[in-house]
Enzyme design. Structure first.
Site: not given
Lengths: 408, 408
Positions: A239, A12, A185, A326-328, A181-182, A74, A254, A179, A144
């Site tokens: 995607l 990005c 954030k 994943r756990v979702e 990572y999430h 960094d 999927v 996660s 996110t």
């Protein structure tokens, strides 16, 4: 405007830097090439053959006459970051310089700790640098949509009015990230909100959805400017990965039922959203949250759209439901507001057949670089140690490219 | 029950370890003596002269016949922590091993980064150790009421039912922490909730109020077991500091208007709450939040109670309102629920005149150890660098003790 792009060599960050430069802003990129290093760590190269940053910047200058500065280092190194702030004196800092893959953060303890320390310390350093050297500088931070998780109520943009026991307040929207990572954030968002409050920092937290595509107007100017396109199980967004799978007649993978619904956006809208945020800065002390996506889809809906587009191109496309690594929730309510960027003027590029065609054509163009061994999930949320060295039960690419790591 | 106390040499950890050991549990302490090191860093010793851990444990054995194991090391060192888990095989782990002072985290960037990395990585390590070595072990984690901030609605215990646009969900209570330290606890809470969800960890997050007092039944057994009592601007909790100020006729330092309202509890209730949590563990996969305090007071109410108690003892007590070094509401609504621990059987020790007398008497007993230069705030939330080396405009202690660092 003097705009500093942290992580300006990434998926990005790179097109965002070009977008601003093209419009006459003074742009500087900071990057430590961590993302390129992770390619080597996980043995997965971008589908598109990206040029080194130095070459990208020389091309940009040659093609447009415009210069983009670069500082290699960094953001977790405060001495380095301070020197960049003091030299460049940014009016806006766009912060992409984080580890951004949920599966990467879930590989094992080391990757979880690295992700959270890297992201949290980097963002703390940016906040201190703003406070100490450029207090009026506007921080535009990439967050996110995954910070919210999938609550059973409508998701608002950052804050929600809550009525409770006869009283009411507007409070930060509750976070249920999925996660390590999430989670990083979410930690960042809380840290930023606090610094806005105590130091009067101006900040916009862009809760971005899942990005797809690789091309923007500026990237399209020349092959030497080509952007990354990740399709592996770690860094590949849904995607993009589905298009690669369709291109080589690999079943689209999927996870579970596929009812997982998320917000998505075209990378052309990513760069435009960041531009809109910079052009309309937050007020001093304001912590502003925009939900940055344009459409909601379930993963299965996306898969079916790729299936249809692939068939039109004569590809043999099937859909596989794998056990969800994943756990979702695999089926859930999802309705997220995303009006603030539209109010600022965003005209979305909605996911259309023609875009799907072009994504599929990119995947087909680069098909001899595809490594099929990278397509199946090997990081399982339920395990605390995932050994990615043991290959999944899957034959290597039958498309003639072997390991797929040949340079193109 | 085999109970591992992380941070078992500290203000809350030490009396908790004794409390469990006295009741026949098998107790092991982990500590790296970071808290004792910070005493030296900030030049502020505990008012009470605490013994080294080795001496404390020898005394405990001599007095009660009971052994407490100790392992000296850092929970951010996973190899060390793993070895403790594998050897001791805890059924409950009580996690106090964090940097716990808001002002310490606000000194400058290094202290902010240290606090967040230390606390977040330590807790991540504990979560991974539970998952990998003792998956049925119950994690009892010390959080803080400060995670909630001061919303204009009633504060619930961890979760709130929200009705919104005709739908409803029970979601994590929104967090508005007020320092880099409080933020680290919010980060921890999110990380713990996630690990309960993905790995089935059992966890209780104790959102503790401000603790006062120093004595528990076990600590009182012998002078060699004496607990810390911090009164300095960094680690001193409000009521303890006020008592010390009253004891030497130093004005009680109320920050701003003093309308800041918080939950408070006696340290005897801290140890009992932790015991209740351990005796009634969370279910596998359950992330449970208890608000751990017994009474709400505004800071000015506390100051007035100390003033009254001091006058009864013949002390000359005055109250000073200083400019608030923190960024916080000085007057606000505050009503926090705290019924879950009462439901489990907590019988609170409410703040009474007799307790205030005993706290004041401790302060008087140790008055020659008081260093007056430590009483005024030197860490300002509005600054990103606070130089604690430059003394505030204040004469040193006139109580005869000079620097106050003489051993007693």
């Amino acid at each position: 405007m003097r705009i500093l792009i942290l992580g300006g060599d990434g998926y990005c960050g790179w097109p965002t830097a070009l977008h601003f430069s093209y419009r006459g802003h003074e742009v500087a990129i900071v990057d430590n090439f961590a993302r390129r290093l992770w390619d080597h760590e996980i043995g997965a190269m971008t589908l598109t053959a990206i040029a080194p940053l130095s070459e990208r910047l020389r091309s940009w200058k040659r093609l447009t006459g415009k210069s983009i500065e670069s500082s290699i280092g960094d953001v977790t190194d405060y001495e380095f970051l301070s020197s960049v702030f003091k030299t460049f004196e940014p009016e806006a800092v766009v912060h992409f310089a984080e580890q951004r893959a949920a599966p990467y953060s879930m590989i094992d303890r080391q990757h979880a700790v690295f992700t959270q320390v890297n992201n949290v310390v980097g963002t703390l350093n940016v906040l201190f640098a703003v406070k100490e050297f450029q207090p009026d500088c506007h921080l535009v931070k990439l967050g996110t949509m995954g910070e919210y998780g999938t609550p059973n109520i409508d998701i608002e943009e950052g804050f929600i009015k809550i009525q409770h026991n006869g009283r009411e307040d507007v409070l930060p929207f509750p976070k249920q990230p999925g996660s390590f990572y999430h989670l990083s954030k979410v930690h960042d968002s809380h840290n930023i909100a606090f610094c806005c409050k105590i130091w009067g920092v101006r900040a916009t937290d862009l809760n971005q959805g899942v990005v797809y595509g690789t091309m923007t107007d500026e990237v399209a100017l020349d092959q030497s400017l080509v952007n990354r396109f990740d399709y592996d199980e770690i860094f590949g967004t849904a995607l993009n990965r589905f298009c690669v799978q369709a291109a080589i007649s690999h079943p689209i993978t999927v996870y579970g039922k596929g009812g997982q619904t998320r917000g998505f956006l075209d990378i052309r809208d990513t760069v435009r959203c960041v531009e809109l945020a910079c052009l309309h800065p937050a007020q001093p002390g304001e912590f502003r949250v925009f939900n940055q996506f344009t459409e909601q889809f379930s993963v299965l809906e996306l898969a079916r759209m790729v299936e249809a587009a692939g068939k039109k191109l004569g590809l043999s496309v099937t859909i596989d439901h794998l056990p969800d690594p994943r756990v979702e929730a695999e089926e859930h309510y999802y309705n997220a507001r995303h009006t603030k960027l539209a109010d600022l003027g965003l005209k979305p590029h909605l996911l259309s057949e023609s875009l799907l065609d072009s994504l599929l054509n990119i995947a087909i163009e680069y098909r001899d670089r595809i490594d099929m061994s990278l397509l199946l999930p090997r990081v399982n949320w339920r395990k605390s140690r995932n050994d990615r060295k043991s290959a999944p039960a899957l034959a290597m690419a039958a498309t003639g490219a072997g390991t797929g790591h040949s340079a193109k």
